[in-house]
Design a protein around this motif. Structure first.
Motif: not given
Length: 188
Positions: A22-32, A110-126
């Motif tokens: 549940g901790v927001p990840v913004h590092v592509d290697r961690k996403h991978f 530009g990054s996987f992070d930008s791609y994946i976070w775009s699905f939640v408008d860059n803020k976590p769904v709580v």
């Protein structure tokens, strides 16, 4: 200190729950890393994967997606002989394929992070679940992300695996309301 019940009774699970889930990840290697681990987990218990995590880290060049994308058939055979990871050829081949797709997503966004976070408008769904039975295995969000990943050529990333990825990387905070990691509880 109250925790989500799924992690109780196991030190590895509790550490993962307390420090990562549940901790927001913004590092592509961690996403991978989580994409590889989550897809390896398909049909298995997450604890099995967590116990093998360090073996995966070593076997997969510290989850360097650029290196993994270059793996060839001899590397697949080497990984198939590695008893420290899940030796499923389709999952191993999917991880290599996914590294290549991951790089393509990075080129486009530009990054996987930008791609994946775009699905939640860059803020976590709580979420605000009171009981573990309320936490879904998948949602419309994970359906959408899974479909898009598949369209981009990713494999072994169905909606349930994607939902687990979204939870693991903090795009969704599914800690129960009573858990100290719930956004409503943090700092209390």
């Amino acid at each position: 200190m109250e925790r989500c019940p799924w992690c109780l009774g196991n030190e590895i699970y509790m550490k993962y729950h307390d420090e990562e889930w549940g901790v927001p990840v913004h590092v592509d290697r961690k996403h991978f890393e989580f994409l590889v681990l989550e897809s390896a987990q398909a049909g298995l218990n997450w604890l099995t994967i967590l116990k093998k995590r360090e073996n995966y880290r070593e076997a997969y060049d510290n989850f360097d997606f650029e290196k993994v994308a270059l793996y060839d058939e001899s590397k697949v055979e080497e990984l198939m002989q590695n008893s420290g990871i899940i030796r499923n050829r389709r999952k191993i081949e999917a991880s290599i394929n996914n590294a290549r797709c991951f790089i393509n997503v990075r080129k486009e966004f530009g990054s996987f992070d930008s791609y994946i976070w775009s699905f939640v408008d860059n803020k976590p769904v709580v979420t605000h679940w009171d009981d573990i039975s309320q936490v879904p295995a998948s949602t419309q969000l994970s359906d959408t992300v899974s479909r898009d990943l598949k369209k981009r050529g990713f494999k072994f990333l169905g909606t349930v695996i994607v939902y687990s990825h979204l939870q693991a990387t903090g795009l969704i905070n599914d800690h129960l309301s009573s858990c100290f990691r719930s956004l409503g509880q943090v700092g209390k």
